[in-house]
Design an enzyme around this catalytic site. Structure first.
Site, PDB file in Angstrom:
ATOM      1  N   LYS A   1     -62.295 -72.731  19.708  1.00 46.60           N
ATOM      2  CA  LYS A   1     -62.381 -71.339  19.271  1.00 46.60           C
ATOM      3  C   LYS A   1     -61.630 -71.174  17.951  1.00 46.60           C
ATOM      4  CE  LYS A   1     -61.445 -66.722  21.268  1.00 46.60           C
ATOM      5  NZ  LYS A   1     -60.893 -66.043  22.470  1.00 46.60           N
TER       6      LYS A   1
ATOM      7  N   SER B   1     -63.865 -62.747  24.548  1.00 49.13           N
ATOM      8  CA  SER B   1     -63.927 -62.988  23.117  1.00 49.13           C
ATOM      9  C   SER B   1     -64.256 -64.426  22.737  1.00 49.13           C
ATOM     10  CB  SER B   1     -62.599 -62.591  22.469  1.00 49.13           C
ATOM     11  OG  SER B   1     -61.541 -63.434  22.912  1.00 49.13           O
TER      12      SER B   1
ATOM     13  N   SER C   1     -61.326 -63.309  28.479  1.00 51.36           N
ATOM     14  CA  SER C   1     -62.005 -63.888  27.326  1.00 51.36           C
ATOM     15  C   SER C   1     -62.483 -65.316  27.510  1.00 51.36           C
ATOM     16  CB  SER C   1     -61.094 -63.810  26.086  1.00 51.36           C
ATOM     17  OG  SER C   1     -60.961 -62.477  25.662  1.00 51.36           O
TER      18      SER C   1
END
Length: 548
Positions: A112, A194, A218
């Site tokens: 990420k 996210s 997330s």
């Protein structure tokens, strides 16, 4: 420990000692399908000489090229590693000369975009924001460093909800740098966030595994919505150093993969203490999570269903109830209901909102202050707000992405007695009065809930406790996409996946992994269920890039 376990998995199954050439010529050999290929299967192919890490990197890069900005334009990847091929070549040579470092030797992974990697490598770490473009970190994040030391290749950074979804009211999966990430299961579908890009990339086989981060769902939510496995670890199990933060109280970093085995393997490597992250100082001895992979792990276990944390939604109710029957058939005792005594307070999240608001400002300011090189005029959260206002075409494009109200709230917040009291109340609500109270009252080994249609993520986040989510089912084909037309996303649509999650007390990952693995192996929802829509599936396979 994990290495020894996995070595046993990739030993040739043909009797006797045979050469790589003989195995390669076997008429039964088939190259792995990269849409589903797991780490053990890929490592076995590398060990036997069927293909190289260079081949793997070429294939994955080609798959990214097909669907990231072209074709379905899923925007799962924010940038690729310009040194990935040269790193793969070096690891191939090292394998020949010295042997394999670990089960991750030469395996392409994704991170990420809030997880720091060496600036010299050529990739940025920006949480999706142009405000941090050009910043230089002092080193890899420790979780990345451990994977790199094991021989993993970071092939790309994944797109994400900018600033982990805590800038303001903005659709999941949008960042200024990466644009709007889309679901591979329905055009313009919401892939959740996210860690949106990590979820999408794993769903369609853009790498062998990935890491995401989780503050309040997330990892769990995008894993659920992309038909993959996600592990949100206990806060303190894995380092958060040089991971762009929201909350020192709730943030954690964990794996997102296509199988429980792959997620357990990555967790085995990233778990451990970090002197720079005080949350890790009190962690217990870390077990070998690979040893938790037991098909009979559900036998004799007692699982509770807190119905007062399940959202009323017919989409998943039928599949969830079927899952309860499956769990019973696998030897589990189901307590239904096993309701939380403080469910309404947990749902309200009164204290959590204050904690995250304050800690975002503190965390972002600290992160920026520790950069080796900061972008011009970016020294604090206030500077990021100003940058966004001065660069609206990049960061605040109309009509859906203009909001940064949470940034304003955080900037005006302060660490005071109300904040410290909110932390204390959160821990009480999530732990002693919430998860732990429910486990004790009903004598449970774990709690089970729908991953996408419950308050599971909120309860675990407030407590700082672990969650493991596995595929469960798909929205009916007869369901009408909602909203229609999308604004800019369909939040629900036919064929979109959802998961089942296992939740427990602090540092109960070993048990949760075993329970999730047993369910996964019995149901094989991902393997037997639907795939992404045709345009979202890359066509490139290893055979297309391997030299003859």
């Amino acid at each position: 420990m994990a290495f020894a376990f996995w070595q046993s998995l990739w030993k040739p199954k043909i009797p006797g000692d045979i050469s790589v050439q003989e195995v390669s010529q076997s008429v039964n050999f088939q190259l792995p399908d990269l849409y589903e290929a797991g780490i053990a299967e890929l490592q076995q192919g590398l060990e036997r000489g069927h293909f190289t890490s260079v081949d793997l990197v070429k294939a994955y890069l080609a798959r990214i090229e097909e669907v990231n900005l072209k074709g379905a334009a899923l925007r799962a990847v924010i940038e690729t590693n310009p040194q990935a091929l040269s790193q793969a070549a070096a690891l191939d040579v090292e394998r020949e000369v010295k042997g394999s470092r670990s089960p991750l030797h030469g395996i392409p992974l994704m991170l990420k975009d809030n997880i720091a990697t060496l600036h010299e490598e050529g990739m940025n770490t920006t949480a999706g924001s142009y405000a941090l473009l050009g910043s230089e970190v002092s080193d890899d994040a420790p979780v990345a460093a451990k994977l790199r030391e094991a021989g993993a290749i970071f092939i790309a950074k994944t797109n994400m909800s900018e600033w982990a979804g805590y800038r303001g009211n903005v659709p999941s999966g949008f960042s200024g740098r990466g644009g709007q990430t889309l679901s591979p299961y329905y055009p313009n579908g919401d892939a959740s966030g996210s860690s949106t890009g990590s979820g999408v990339a794993m769903a369609i086989g853009l790498a062998a595994g990935s890491l995401g981060s989780d503050t309040s769902g997330s990892i769990t939510s995008p894993s659920s919505r992309n038909d993959i496995v996600g592990i949100r670890p206990t806060v303190g199990l894995a380092s958060r150093t040089r991971v762009i933060p929201i909350s020192s109280t709730q943030d954690t970093t964990g794996p997102m993969c296509r199988s429980v085995a792959d997620a357990a393997l990555l967790l085995s490597f990233i778990a451990g203490k970090d002197e720079s992250d005080k949350a890790t100082k009190d962690q217990p001895e870390i077990p070998d999570y690979m040893q938790a992979l037991d098909k009979n792990a559900l036998m004799g276990k007692t699982l509770g269903v807190p119905r007062n944390l399940i959202k009323e939604n017919p989409l998943a109710e039928e599949e969830f109830n079927k899952a309860l029957d499956t769990l019973r058939s696998l030897g589990a005792n189901i307590v239904d209901p096993a309701d939380f005594p403080n469910a309404e307070e947990l749902k309200a999240a009164e204290y959590t909102n204050l904690v995250l608001t304050v800690e975002l400002k503190v965390g972002v300011n600290n992160y920026i202050s520790e950069l080796r090189k900061r972008p011009v005029n970016i020294n604090s959260l206030a500077d990021v707000i100003k940058f966004n206002n001065e660069n609206k075409e990049k960061e605040l494009p109309e009509p859906y992405y203009t909001d940064q109200s949470q940034f304003y709230k955080s900037e005006s917040s302060k660490e005071d007695e109300h904040y410290y009291e909110a932390i204390r109340k959160d821990y009480e609500l999530g732990r002693a009065e919430g998860i732990d109270a429910t486990l004790k009252k009903f004598k449970l080994d774990a709690i089970i809930l729908p991953s996408s249609y419950s308050f599971a993520t909120k309860a675990a986040a407030i407590a700082g406790y672990p969650v493991v989510t596995v595929p469960l089912g798909f929205v009916s084909d007869t369901f009408e996409p909602t909203p229609d037309p999308p604004t800019p996303l369909h939040t629900e649509a036919p064929g979109m996946p959802f998961g089942l999650c296992f939740m427990g007390t602090a540092y109960s990952e070993y048990q949760l992994i075993g329970l999730a693995y047993a369910f996964e192996q019995a149901t094989q929802v991902r393997l037997n269920g639907r795939k992404a829509f045709a345009e979202a599936i890359p066509k490139t396979q290893l055979k297309d890039v391997m030299s003859t």
